[in-house]
Structure formats: structure tokens, C-alpha cells
Design an enzyme around this catalytic site. Structure first.
Site, PDB file in Angstrom:
ATOM      1  N   THR A 154      -6.895  -5.702  18.975  1.00  0.00           N
ATOM      2  CA  THR A 154      -5.560  -5.112  19.104  1.00  0.00           C
ATOM      3  C   THR A 154      -4.645  -5.653  18.013  1.00  0.00           C
ATOM      4  OG1 THR A 154      -5.804  -4.827  21.458  1.00  0.00           O
ATOM      5  CG2 THR A 154      -3.583  -5.221  20.715  1.00  0.00           C
ATOM      6  N   ARG A 181      -8.705   4.045  31.692  1.00  0.00           N
ATOM      7  CA  ARG A 181      -8.400   2.609  31.820  1.00  0.00           C
ATOM      8  C   ARG A 181      -7.141   2.270  31.001  1.00  0.00           C
ATOM      9  NH1 ARG A 181      -7.995  -1.877  27.927  1.00  0.00           N
ATOM     10  NH2 ARG A 181      -8.554  -3.777  29.005  1.00  0.00           N
ATOM     11  N   VAL A 182      -6.250   1.513  31.601  1.00  0.00           N
ATOM     12  CA  VAL A 182      -5.072   1.035  30.879  1.00  0.00           C
ATOM     13  C   VAL A 182      -5.163  -0.482  30.830  1.00  0.00           C
ATOM     14  CG1 VAL A 182      -2.550   0.880  30.888  1.00  0.00           C
ATOM     15  CG2 VAL A 182      -3.667   3.006  31.583  1.00  0.00           C
ATOM     16  N   GLY A 183      -4.991  -1.049  29.636  1.00  0.00           N
ATOM     17  CA  GLY A 183      -5.046  -2.505  29.474  1.00  0.00           C
ATOM     18  C   GLY A 183      -3.672  -3.127  29.632  1.00  0.00           C
ATOM     19  N   ASP A 184      -3.559  -4.352  29.163  1.00  0.00           N
ATOM     20  CA  ASP A 184      -2.281  -5.082  29.262  1.00  0.00           C
ATOM     21  C   ASP A 184      -1.238  -4.567  28.270  1.00  0.00           C
ATOM     22  OD1 ASP A 184      -4.200  -6.237  27.282  1.00  0.00           O
ATOM     23  OD2 ASP A 184      -2.394  -7.330  26.690  1.00  0.00           O
ATOM     24  N   THR A 203      -3.128 -10.521  23.141  1.00  0.00           N
ATOM     25  CA  THR A 203      -4.334  -9.762  22.762  1.00  0.00           C
ATOM     26  C   THR A 203      -5.547 -10.420  23.395  1.00  0.00           C
ATOM     27  OG1 THR A 203      -5.803  -9.136  20.947  1.00  0.00           O
ATOM     28  CG2 THR A 203      -4.411 -11.043  20.556  1.00  0.00           C
ATOM     29  N   GLY A 204      -6.515  -9.619  23.773  1.00  0.00           N
ATOM     30  CA  GLY A 204      -7.705 -10.165  24.424  1.00  0.00           C
ATOM     31  C   GLY A 204      -8.078  -9.245  25.567  1.00  0.00           C
ATOM     32  N   ILE A 205      -8.668  -9.805  26.597  1.00  0.00           N
ATOM     33  CA  ILE A 205      -9.104  -8.961  27.718  1.00  0.00           C
ATOM     34  C   ILE A 205      -7.910  -8.658  28.614  1.00  0.00           C
ATOM     35  CG2 ILE A 205     -10.687  -8.780  29.668  1.00  0.00           C
ATOM     36  CD1 ILE A 205     -12.582 -10.621  28.160  1.00  0.00           C
ATOM     37  N   GLY A 206      -7.504  -7.403  28.567  1.00  0.00           N
ATOM     38  CA  GLY A 206      -6.290  -6.996  29.279  1.00  0.00           C
ATOM     39  C   GLY A 206      -6.325  -7.313  30.760  1.00  0.00           C
TER      40      GLY A 206
HETATM   41  N1  ASP Z   1      -5.660  -6.414  25.186  1.00  0.00           N
HETATM   42  C1  ASP Z   1      -6.322  -5.193  24.797  1.00  0.00           C
HETATM   43  C2  ASP Z   1      -6.750  -4.449  26.028  1.00  0.00           C
HETATM   44  O1  ASP Z   1      -7.254  -5.058  26.960  1.00  0.00           O
HETATM   45  C3  ASP Z   1      -7.504  -5.409  23.936  1.00  0.00           C
HETATM   46  C4  ASP Z   1      -7.297  -6.358  22.784  1.00  0.00           C
HETATM   47  O2  ASP Z   1      -6.341  -7.113  22.728  1.00  0.00           O
HETATM   48  O3  ASP Z   1      -8.131  -6.339  21.903  1.00  0.00           O
HETATM   49  O4  ASP Z   1      -6.643  -3.248  26.032  1.00  0.00           O
END
Ligand code: ASP
Length: 281
Positions: A154, A181-184, A203-206
Site C-alpha cells: 500500500t 473485502r475492505v481493508g483498513d 500499512t500491512g494486514i488490514g
Molecule cells: N493495509 C492494506 C490492506 O489490508 C494492505 C497493505 O497495506 O499493503 O488492504
């Protein structure tokens, strides 16, 4: 004080030969953003332009380089917050929009809502002249290979123009995510947050980031701790629940904070008094 910090995603960057180019590009974005700030541009405009540059680059998971979902097409999320007004704009699950951050910006500026999703967000974009692109815009050989691959690229920016702090984020989400799917990223407080004290982007696993409302979580620690300590505390909290992410922030005095518990995070920052951009992975 003027300052900018940008990121190009936290994760494993499994395609290692791309790392130098990606580091150089996030540095370039920070540098160009800072030049615009010095020319007197507003933090909102600088944050949008910085994120747009990253969305247009094919090596980041946002805009053109977005990961494909389980059905092999792109659904993107983006958000922006102007800390001086606490105004918010976000979009989720949008398709074929060239620059989702621009759409999020328009939601903030031109609608009475905070978040628009899917068809409704696209309709709003059409009403406001946003650029749409055909699906093949998003299909590169790289993206098709990644379809089986990794996560975490991201993009985001936090900008201080001397008067206000603005946070902006954009993503294609995680590879092979479920349709819808909606992330963070478009969720205020999780993917992004700004007020008069600080601004932050995650950024990372939403799914992990949302559990701790990671961007807003900084307010548990700041100003008791420095912004950098506060950011590190947030990432330590995330490690305790086995979450994986990166977080960038800056405070009203231009102090910078960043931390991650992934293998790396593409980041770059520059502020007044600093000779050149600092960045890395
Ligand atoms: N945070 C983003 C999501 O989960 C992915 C990412 O940061 O790479 O959609």
C-alpha cells in the site's frame, strides 16, 4: 515547519530486485512533495499529489500496481483526512478508477459523507469528472505473477504544511482477497488519521490493523511519548497480538515517527532543516 513522510508499503518485498527502484521512487516522491510544500502548496494538495505519484507507479500496490482479487480484478480503497478540520473522505472497493485518492479527496471536499463504496463511489466519481481506465490498465506480467504471491505494498503520505497535517492512503488491498473485502485503508483511525497534533498512515494486514485502530492508537501514547516512541509502542502492541504492519507519522512540530514489524517498509521523509531525503526499506 514543513515536513512530509511517505511510505510504499510494509511487507516482505519478495521480488528483491525491485527494492532499489522502489526505495528511489519513495524518496523521489518525498522530495517532490517537499519542493511543492516550499513553493507554498497546501498539505491537502501535496498529500494527494504524493499518493497519486505512487498510484501511477506500477511497482506499488495502489492504483496501477494494485493486486488482483480472487476473481482476478482490481478493487481499490483510499482515504484522506485533513487534521485542521477533522474532515474525512474515503472510498472502498472501487474499480477502474485511475487514482482512488482523488476520488477520496472529492468525497472529503464535495460530499456531505465520509465514505462511499463500490458502484456508489464510482457514480460519484463520474459526476465529478474523475478519470476512469479500462481493466487492462491494471494487468501487467508482474501483477499476474504476484497473483500467487505476497502482500503489503500500500502507499501513503503524511504532510505538514506549517498550518495543518494531512494523512492520505491508497491501496489495492491484499492479493486474492475476497470480492468485496475492505481493508483498513479507507477506515478512519485504522488506515489513516490526522488532527492538529499528529497525522498517521498504516500499512500491512488490514484485518490486524483494524483490531488496534492503529493510526488513531498513537493518541494513547502521544504526547506523553515522542511521536517516534508512540509509533514504536503501537507496533509493539500489534506484535503482541501477532499482527503485522508498518506505521508512519509526523507531529505538529514536524517530528517524524515510523516503525514496522514486517521484514521491511518502503519509507522516505524530509523536513525543514534537513539537507536531503532519508529513506529505505
Ligand atoms: N493495509 C492494506 C490492506 O489490508 C494492505 C497493505 O497495506 O499493503 O488492504
Amino acid at each position: 515547519m514543513k515536513a512530509i513522510i511517505v511510505h510504499g508499503g510494509a511487507g516482505d518485498a519478495k521480488i528483491t530486485h525491485e527494492i532499489p527502484e522502489r526505495v528511489q521512487f519513495v524518496k523521489k516522491v518525498a522530495e517532490e512533495g517537499f519542493t511543492l510544500l516550499k513553493e507554498g502548496l497546501d498539505a491537502v494538495e501535496v498529500a494527494v499529489r504524493a499518493v497519486k505519484m505512487l498510484e501511477d507507479h506500477p511497482l506499488f500496490d495502489a492504483g496501477r500496481g494494485s493486486y488482483l482479487n480472487e476473481e482476478g480484478f482490481v478493487e481499490m480503497d483510499a482515504g484522506i483526512m485533513d487534521g485542521s478540520k477533522l474532515s474525512i473522505g474515503a472510498v472502498a472497493g472501487v474499480r477502474n478508477v485511475k487514482n482512488p485518492i482523488e476520488l477520496a479527496y472529492l468525497v472529503m471536499e464535495k460530499s456531505s459523507h465520509n465514505i462511499l463504496i463500490g458502484n456508489g463511489a464510482e457514480k460519484f466519481g463520474k459526476e465529478h469528472g474523475v478519470e476512469f481506465v479500462p481493466p487492462y490498465y491494471f494487468y501487467s506480467e508482474r501483477i499476474i505473477k504476484i497473483f500467487e504471491g505476497t502482500y503489503g505494498d500500500t502507499v501513503g503520505a503524511v504532510v505538514l504544511d506549517g498550518k495543518k497535517i494531512v494523512s492520505a492512503v491508497s491501496t489495492g488491498g491484499t492479493p486474492k482477497k475476497h470480492v468485496g473485502r475492505v481493508g483498513d485503508s479507507p477506515i478512519v483511525g485504522s488506515g489513516f488519521y490526522a488532527n492538529d497534533e499528529f497525522g498517521a498512515v498504516s500499512t500491512g494486514i488490514g484485518e490486524d490493523i483494524m483490531k488496534l485502530v492503529l493510526s488513531f492508537r498513537i493518541s494513547l501514547y502521544y504526547p506523553k511519548y515522542t511521536i517516534n516512541e508512540a509509533v514504536k509502542n503501537c507496533i509493539d502492541d500489534l506484535s503482541r497480538i501477532n499482527g503485522r504492519a508498518g506505521l508512519i507519522a509526523l507531529d505538529k512540530n514536524g517530528n517524524i515517527g515510523y516503525a514496522f514489524n514486517t521484514k521491511g517498509m518502503f519509507f522516505a521523509y524530509i523536513k525543514e532543516g534537513q539537507d536531503s531525503v532519508i529513506g529505505g526499506f
